[in-house]
Each structure stands twice: as structure tokens, then as C-alpha cells.
Enzyme design. Structure first.
Site, PDB file in Angstrom:
ATOM      1  N   ASN A 134       0.737  -1.306  -0.009  1.00 51.36           N
ATOM      2  CA  ASN A 134      -0.021  -0.043  -0.089  1.00 51.36           C
ATOM      3  C   ASN A 134       0.928   1.282   0.037  1.00 51.36           C
ATOM      4  OD1 ASN A 134      -2.810   1.035   0.527  1.00 51.36           O
ATOM      5  ND2 ASN A 134      -1.651   2.297   1.975  1.00 51.36           N
ATOM      6  N   GLU A 163      -0.700   1.224  -4.862  1.00 48.37           N
ATOM      7  CA  GLU A 163      -0.750   2.650  -5.668  1.00 48.37           C
ATOM      8  C   GLU A 163       0.451   2.941  -6.438  1.00 48.37           C
ATOM      9  OE1 GLU A 163      -1.984   2.034  -2.684  1.00 48.37           O
ATOM     10  OE2 GLU A 163      -3.752   2.711  -2.442  1.00 48.37           O
ATOM     11  N   ASP A 205      -6.026  20.986   9.045  1.00 44.64           N
ATOM     12  CA  ASP A 205      -6.628  19.916   8.155  1.00 44.64           C
ATOM     13  C   ASP A 205      -7.022  20.884   6.867  1.00 44.64           C
ATOM     14  OD1 ASP A 205      -7.355  17.697   6.766  1.00 44.64           O
ATOM     15  OD2 ASP A 205      -7.375  16.391   8.439  1.00 44.64           O
TER      16      ASP A 205
HETATM   17 MN    MN Z   1      -4.597   2.009  -0.516  1.00 46.72          MN
END
Ligand code: MN
Length: 462
Positions: free
Chosen positions: A140, A203, A252
Site C-alpha cells: 500500500n 498505488e 486540516d
Molecule cells: Mn490503498
């Protein structure tokens, strides 16, 4: 395909502004970035106080630059992304890469920025984190913020998604999770890492497809992980199975402070970087943050809405909605009611979405004033408004019920009603030929209309 190569390309297109004055990594850099922000240039800070390293910011701050990085245009951008999500391709692993040129022991020489007044301290904000599951079956890559605790330790914010799951699996096996943390990568890697692909999909493979099979990875030296061979900077680390600390406060995407939570510590084993590397500082809540996080979700909305109306021309997770909470969708409808179906599709595709507006294709979804015009002249609240109470929305919405997290969603159908005479809604045009249009464009000069606006302008005329 590196960040450096992209910056060189952007330099040729006059998209880079060099800041030669000496600037502090504490507040001053972020202040300058914030003042340029939306539609602004890439900023290259050449002299950062007490550091040797240059800082680059706002790399992916415009749609135009993102399109340039993916060698596409706005017409094809969403299609290109969805194709990459569907056909990830393994990148080649190479023995050596530019990122291995220099090794350092800790974080002390990296110009990590401090952004806002109440931030807990300096934060790494453009980090692409790679990990694999302890059984080696799942890889990942995702983007995470990292708070500097000291020269060897960071706190990592793990939203309960894929990396969080890998960390939990490692914890259950009584192990730390080994990671590579890459900073200063090609925009295609950042976009792939923020794409909503399923758990189990690597990814980096998506990035490699976006980069036409030109991504190269290297193995890390101290941890079992891969990183882009041409990254500017890579930290090799382990996410602790046992040590957690207070993470935050930190700003954020909405520009407000996120709450402080217990989050795991990353122990930094080693730092490697290119000779004369450039550090990518990404301003939280800035244009680049909004586009990288929002754009992949525009694609989800585009796909879902395309299934219920004949054509979706544009989706804009608007800057005013923090690139996350508001969508403006321009569509071609066939029947009255299509607009509301597009709204429902959008809410289903992007669960964080709070307010959505649909407009006809003659309205520029990227121009707030044009959208407001559509609401003023084509929208009747008694007919065209949807409210959905007590639904789950975004944790980033300060106005949501703080105990339950529930919120109210609002959909606005500002498309022209077919039940009424078309002429009532026609936008008046001045009949001129193309040479007159060209003359006006020249008089206004470049940059007078946004790139996105020109795109809409083009399609609405076809
Ligand atoms: Mn992922």
C-alpha cells in the site's frame, strides 16, 4: 520521471517563481504560499534560514499543472485517472537510484516547515508512505502527515484506512511496520497515492500506469520497503507497534484545527536523498492540498453522475468548499428530475460531500459567480432543493453533530426547468466573429480567464 524533471518542464512554461530572499521554515514560508495560493505559481524558496536545502511549494496547485504532469488535458484527465485505477502495472525495481546518492542519520538537516500558529510543531506534509503486510501479500502507498517529535521520531496520523489496517496486522503479529517515506516525488505518484483504489492494490502500480511505465523503484537499505528511485528524499522507518503519543493540533483541509489524538510513533532508521535535493512543503488547506485530495473524488462523482444523466461536463470540488465538502456539477440533462438524480449520485459517490449544486453546461462550474447566477435565475427552493437529514458526512465538518458525527446534506438543482419556455433562460450573447473574440482575449491578456474556464467556454459553444 522525477519532481526535478517536472520542475524543469514547468520552468520553461513560466510556472515557477523563485524566492531569493532568506525565509524562515517557521511560519514565513507558509505565509508566502498562503498569499499566492489558488491559481498561483510553483514557489521555489532558494534560501531557507539555517538550512542548505531549497523548499518547493504549490507544485500541484493548479489543474493546468496537474494535467501537464500527466501529459493530458482537462477533457481527458478523469478518463486517464480511471484507466490507471483499472489497469495498474508493476514498476521495474532497479538496483540503484538518484535517491541513494547521500545518506544521513537523522532529520536535523531537513527544512521541515511549521505552518500555523497553534500547530504542535514542524510537520512533514507531502509524505508518500509505502508499506507491505507482514505476510507480504498486500502493498500500500498513501499520503500521511508526520509530526516531528525529535531528530529520530515522528508521529504519524493514520486515518482508519489501508495503512492503518497494515499497522494493525503487524501489531497483532507483535511487529513494528516497516515503511519508506518519500518526499519530493513526481505529481503522478502523489495523485496515485491519494486515489481511492481498493485495499490490496499497490498505488505505485497505479502511478506507474499514469507515468506510462516509467516509474522505477529501489529497495530500501534498512527496512523491507520500496521507494521511487528518483524521489528527492526518503526516510526509512518503522511504525511502532507499542509507542503512541499525542498527535496535533494540526490544520486540516478546511483550514481549521484537527483534534489531538493518540497516534503511533515512527522511528526513523535512516535518511537518504539526492545530492542537492529539494524539499516539497505542502501547505495544509492550500490549493495543492485541496486538489490532490479532492481531484480523485471528483472522478468518483463524475463516474457516478455519468450513469444517471446523458453527459457530465465538469465536476468541481470547489476551493470555497475546501476542495472536499462542496461539489458543483455541470451536466446535460434529458428530462426534469435528472438534476436531482445527479445530486443523489454525487452524495453516494463521495460520502464526505455536504452541499452539491448542479448546473447546465452553459454555466462555468469553476466560476463561483457564474454558479451563483444559475442559482439566482434557474433555481426555486420549493421545487429544486433536496435536504437529507441525519446522514454521515465528513469528520472535517465543524458544524456536524459533534457526538454522532451526523450532518444534513443539501442538494441544489440549478438547471433550467424544461417545463418553462427556453427563451426565459437564454443567456444573451453579442454576435461577433472569431477575430473579435481573439482581439478581446489579447486585450485582456493571458491569465484573465482560468484554464478551467476556457475549457468550459469551449465545450459550451460546441
Ligand atoms: Mn490503498
Amino acid at each position: 520521471m522525477s519532481l526535478k524533471a517536472f520542475l524543469k518542464q514547468m520552468e520553461k512554461e513560466n510556472e515557477v517563481l523563485h524566492v531569493k530572499d532568506e525565509i524562515s521554515a517557521r511560519f514565513e514560508t507558509s505565509f508566502i504560499v498562503k498569499n499566492f495560493d489558488s491559481q498561483g505559481p510553483i514557489l521555489l524558496f532558494e534560501k531557507v534560514k539555517t538550512y542548505e536545502t531549497k523548499v518547493v511549494a504549490n507544485v500541484c496547485g493548479t489543474r493546468k499543472r496537474i494535467c501537464a504532469a500527466l501529459d493530458t488535458d482537462q477533457d481527458e484527465l478523469y478518463r486517464k485517472l480511471t484507466e490507471a485505477w483499472r489497469s495498474p502495472k508493476k514498476p521495474k525495481i532497479v538496483g540503484d537510484g538518484a535517491v541513494k546518492e547521500i545518506s544521513e542519520r537523522d532529520l536535523s538537516n531537513i527544512p521541515i516547515l511549521t505552518h500555523f500558529a497553534r500547530d504542535a510543531g514542524p510537520y512533514i506534509t507531502s509524505a508518500v508512505v509505502y508499506a507491505k503486510s507482514v505476510d507480504g501479500n498486500v502493498e500500500n502507498v498513501s499520503v500521511h502527515r508526520l509530526q516531528v517529535l525529535d531528530n529520530k521520531r515522528l508521529a504519524i496520523r493514520l486515518v482508519p484506512r489501508h495503512l492503518f489496517k497494515l499497522w494493525q496486522m503487524a501489531k497483532e503479529a507483535g511487529k513494528d511496520l516497516e515503511v519508506s517515506i518519500s518526499i519530493g516525488v513526481h505529481p503522478a505518484i502523489l495523485l496515485a497515492a491519494s486515489s481511492p483504489v481498493p485495499f490490496g492494490m499497490n498505488e505505485f502500480d497505479v502511478a506507474n500506469t499514469l507515468m506510462s511505465d516509467r516509474l522505477r523503484l529501489v529497495e530500501c537499505k534498512h527496512v523491507d520497503a520500496y521507494a521511487p528511485a528518483e524521489a528527492e528524499l526518503v526516510l526509512e522507518g518503522k511504525i511502532s507497534a507499542t509507542e503512541e503519543v499525542d498527535e496535533g493540533p494540526f490544520v486540516d483541509i478546511t483550514g481549521t484545527y484537527d483534534v489531538v489524538r493518540k497516534q503511533p510513533v515512527v522511528k526513523v532508521m535512516c535518511v537518504m536523498h539526492r545530492r542537492n535535493y529539494v524539499y516539497h512543503g505542502l501547505l495544509p488547506s492550500g490549493a495543492e492540498h485541496k486538489l490532490l485530495m479532492g481531484l480523485p473524488h471528483e472522478v468518483l462523482i463524475w463516474e457516478a453522475a455519468s450513469k444517471v444523466v446523458p453527459k457530465v461536463y465538469a465536476v468541481n470540488l470547489s476551493a470555497g468548499g475546501s476542495g472536499w465538502l462542496h461539489a458543483i456539477i455541470s451536466i446535460e440533462k434529458q428530462l426534469d428530475g435528472d438534476g436531482k438524480n445527479a445530486l443523489l449520485a454525487a452524495f453516494a459517490a463521495h460520502p464526505s460531500l455536504k452541499h452539491a449544486i448542479v448546473v447546465d453546461s452553459d454555466v462555468d462550474a469553476f466560476d463561483a459567480s457564474d454558479v451563483e447566477w444559475a442559482i439566482a435565475t434557474r433555481f426555486q427552493a420549493s421545487e429544486d432543493l433536496i435536504t437529507i437529514k441525519n446522514v454521515r458526512g465528513s469528520t472535517l465538518d465543524s458544524s456536524a453533530d459533534q457526538e454522532t458525527g451526523l450532518t444534513t446534506k443539501v442538494g441544489v438543482d440549478a438547471t433550467r426547468p424544461f417545463s418553462r419556455p427556453k427563451e426565459k433562460f437564454e443567456r444573451a450573447k453579442i454576435p461577433v466573429n472569431e477575430s473579435m473574440e481573439k482581439l478581446v482575449r489579447n486585450l485582456l491578456g493571458p491569465g484573465s480567464k482560468s484554464f478551467a474556464h476556457e475549457f468550459i467556454y469551449k465545450i459550451s459553444r460546441n
